[in-house]
Design a protein around this motif. Structure first.
Motif, PDB file in Angstrom:
ATOM      1  N   VAL A   1      14.908   3.185  -6.197  1.00 37.07           N
ATOM      2  CA  VAL A   1      14.332   2.111  -7.005  1.00 37.07           C
ATOM      3  C   VAL A   1      15.366   1.592  -8.002  1.00 37.07           C
ATOM      4  CG1 VAL A   1      12.452   1.431  -8.553  1.00 37.07           C
ATOM      5  CG2 VAL A   1      12.057   3.155  -6.771  1.00 37.07           C
TER       6      VAL A   1
ATOM      7  N   ASN B   1      10.602   5.939  -9.533  1.00 42.10           N
ATOM      8  CA  ASN B   1       9.723   6.079  -8.364  1.00 42.10           C
ATOM      9  C   ASN B   1       8.269   6.299  -8.762  1.00 42.10           C
ATOM     10  OD1 ASN B   1      12.568   6.989  -7.533  1.00 42.10           O
ATOM     11  ND2 ASN B   1      11.572   6.654  -5.555  1.00 42.10           N
ATOM     12  N   ASN B   2       8.040   6.698 -10.010  1.00 43.11           N
ATOM     13  CA  ASN B   2       6.677   6.914 -10.486  1.00 43.11           C
ATOM     14  C   ASN B   2       6.103   5.699 -11.210  1.00 43.11           C
ATOM     15  OD1 ASN B   2       6.685   9.492  -9.472  1.00 43.11           O
ATOM     16  ND2 ASN B   2       7.123  10.482 -11.428  1.00 43.11           N
TER      17      ASN B   2
ATOM     18  N   MET C   1      12.778  -1.472  -4.204  1.00 40.31           N
ATOM     19  CA  MET C   1      12.876  -0.130  -3.626  1.00 40.31           C
ATOM     20  C   MET C   1      13.536  -0.264  -2.265  1.00 40.31           C
ATOM     21  SD  MET C   1       9.975   2.696  -2.535  1.00 40.31           S
ATOM     22  CE  MET C   1       9.531   3.180  -4.184  1.00 40.31           C
ATOM     23  N   LYS C   2      14.733   0.296  -2.113  1.00 44.15           N
ATOM     24  CA  LYS C   2      15.478   0.251  -0.867  1.00 44.15           C
ATOM     25  C   LYS C   2      15.705   1.674  -0.389  1.00 44.15           C
ATOM     26  CE  LYS C   2      18.095  -1.669   2.375  1.00 44.15           C
ATOM     27  NZ  LYS C   2      17.517  -2.510   3.461  1.00 44.15           N
ATOM     28  N   ASN C   3      15.100   2.044   0.743  1.00 44.65           N
ATOM     29  CA  ASN C   3      15.196   3.418   1.264  1.00 44.65           C
ATOM     30  C   ASN C   3      14.806   4.424   0.192  1.00 44.65           C
ATOM     31  OD1 ASN C   3      16.092   2.408   3.756  1.00 44.65           O
ATOM     32  ND2 ASN C   3      18.230   2.428   3.073  1.00 44.65           N
ATOM     33  N   ASN C   4      13.716   4.100  -0.521  1.00 44.36           N
ATOM     34  CA  ASN C   4      13.124   4.939  -1.570  1.00 44.36           C
ATOM     35  C   ASN C   4      13.972   5.048  -2.837  1.00 44.36           C
ATOM     36  OD1 ASN C   4      10.644   5.675  -0.204  1.00 44.36           O
ATOM     37  ND2 ASN C   4      11.936   6.947   1.139  1.00 44.36           N
TER      38      ASN C   4
ATOM     39  N   ASN D   1      12.295   8.285 -14.138  1.00 44.70           N
ATOM     40  CA  ASN D   1      11.901   8.373 -12.734  1.00 44.70           C
ATOM     41  C   ASN D   1      11.195   7.078 -12.353  1.00 44.70           C
ATOM     42  OD1 ASN D   1      10.989   8.940 -10.170  1.00 44.70           O
ATOM     43  ND2 ASN D   1      10.318  11.015 -10.650  1.00 44.70           N
TER      44      ASN D   1
ATOM     45  N   GLU E   1       6.824  -1.936  -2.634  1.00 47.84           N
ATOM     46  CA  GLU E   1       6.735  -0.938  -1.584  1.00 47.84           C
ATOM     47  C   GLU E   1       8.165  -0.643  -1.117  1.00 47.84           C
ATOM     48  OE1 GLU E   1       5.551  -4.142  -0.953  1.00 47.84           O
ATOM     49  OE2 GLU E   1       3.613  -3.867  -1.933  1.00 47.84           O
ATOM     50  N   ASN E   2       8.331   0.368  -0.274  1.00 49.38           N
ATOM     51  CA  ASN E   2       9.669   0.680   0.215  1.00 49.38           C
ATOM     52  C   ASN E   2      10.248  -0.506   0.978  1.00 49.38           C
ATOM     53  OD1 ASN E   2      11.925   2.352   0.496  1.00 49.38           O
ATOM     54  ND2 ASN E   2      11.218   3.147   2.465  1.00 49.38           N
ATOM     55  N   ASN E   3      11.530  -0.779   0.721  1.00 46.65           N
ATOM     56  CA  ASN E   3      12.280  -1.873   1.354  1.00 46.65           C
ATOM     57  C   ASN E   3      11.716  -3.253   1.016  1.00 46.65           C
ATOM     58  OD1 ASN E   3      14.130  -0.073   2.577  1.00 46.65           O
ATOM     59  ND2 ASN E   3      12.637   0.327   4.214  1.00 46.65           N
TER      60      ASN E   3
END
Length: 306
Positions: free
Chosen positions: A235, A260-261, A230-233, A258, A123-125
């Motif tokens: 990756v 993020n996907n 994932m740090k501040n969105n 990508n 998850e984020n952060n």
């Protein structure tokens, strides 16, 4: 692991899932250990890391946290995975997952693949650390041989979302290729695409392990790790070998990637033999002696906030 283009139609086939983890409770580790280089196979386990998943493959335990494959390898028509192959054995005085090869005929080998029922993604952060201690070894009758003496073995430790592969990505932590009498090769790699069955990265994300890597060092045991954060969105995926960084991936490091996907991913151990691409692995040269084996002492997943 899925790197040959001929396999893409088959990759949309999802494997069945067995029951969930035997150890679902989370556990916070308090002891302090480090993953310094130089063949130190200790794992980072100090707070704030929190254990999410573990299998120590102790003798007497079962593989109920895993699904065992019963199919032909996507990359090699020469290798059939049988669900009876993965087992728990005592090796080097340790309880280990053992995956071993058996030659069935001139053109067919039996081996094994297991996939965790557990899935994860950051998850984020947050950051996840996936790690396993692994040894690759061969036998010629009653005599042990080095993995590097064989030709045509293809073991791998990786994470993936198989549904609609490679839309949610794949992270290859360790892929080994034996090419005796030439030098064996070890790599990390990523796969990703926006449409099912189409890997748009090719092998542009493949990164060779350092030429100084001695597979036979430390009695053959090595610590393979994937750090997925994932740090501040933003990756990042970092692959480490015995505590030393092999490769670091961000969206900007590989064209069309990508991260993020990606996810959620399952964990996979397998020992493939041969390749559908005879220019890559010549089926006429395959030599595994009596057997090649992958031993896994343990596998863990930890999580922390960042």
């Amino acid at each position: 692991m899925k790197k040959i283009s001929m396999i893409t139609l088959a990759l949309s086939i999802a494997l069945g899932f067995a029951s969930c983890s035997d150890n679902p409770a989370l556990e916070t580790e308090t002891q302090s250990v480090s993953t310094a280089p130089n063949n130190n196979t200790s794992k980072v386990a100090a707070a704030p890391w929190v254990k999410q998943f573990e299998d120590t493959f102790n003798v007497g335990a079962t593989l109920s946290q895993w699904t065992k494959a019963q199919r032909t390898d996507y990359n090699s028509k020469y290798c059939d995975y049988n669900s009876s192959v993965p087992s728990i054995q005592t090796r080097d005085g340790k309880g280990c997952l053992e995956i071993k090869t058996t030659k069935l005929s001139a053109t067919k080998y039996q081996s094994g693949l297991i996939k965790s029922n557990y899935q994860y993604k950051p998850e984020n952060n947050t950051e996840y650390m996936l790690s396993a201690n692994i040894k690759l070894i061969a036998m010629d009758g009653a005599n042990y041989k080095s993995f590097t003496d064989t030709y045509g073995a293809w073991p791998a430790f990786w994470s993936v979302q198989e549904n609609a592969w490679p839309v949610q990505g794949e992270i290859d932590i360790m892929e080994g290729y034996s090419f005796a009498p030439n030098v064996s090769r070890f790599t990390s790699n990523l796969f990703y695409g926006t449409a099912s069955g189409t890997n748009q990265l090719g092998n542009t994300a493949e990164r060779n392990y350092p030429s100084t890597f001695n597979l036979n060092g430390n009695n053959g045991w090595h610590l393979y790790e994937s750090f997925w954060s994932m740090k501040n969105n933003v990756v990042t995926v970092t692959i480490k070998l015995d505590g030393a960084t092999v490769s670091t991936y961000t969206n900007s490091s590989v064209s069309k990637l990508n991260l993020n996907n990606f996810g959620p991913h399952n964990i996979i151990f397998n020992l493939n033999v041969g390749s559908n691409d005879s220019n890559f692995i010549d089926p006429n040269k395959i030599n595994l002696f009596s057997t090649v084996m992958m031993w896994v002492d343990d596998v863990t997943v930890y999580k922390r906030s960042i």
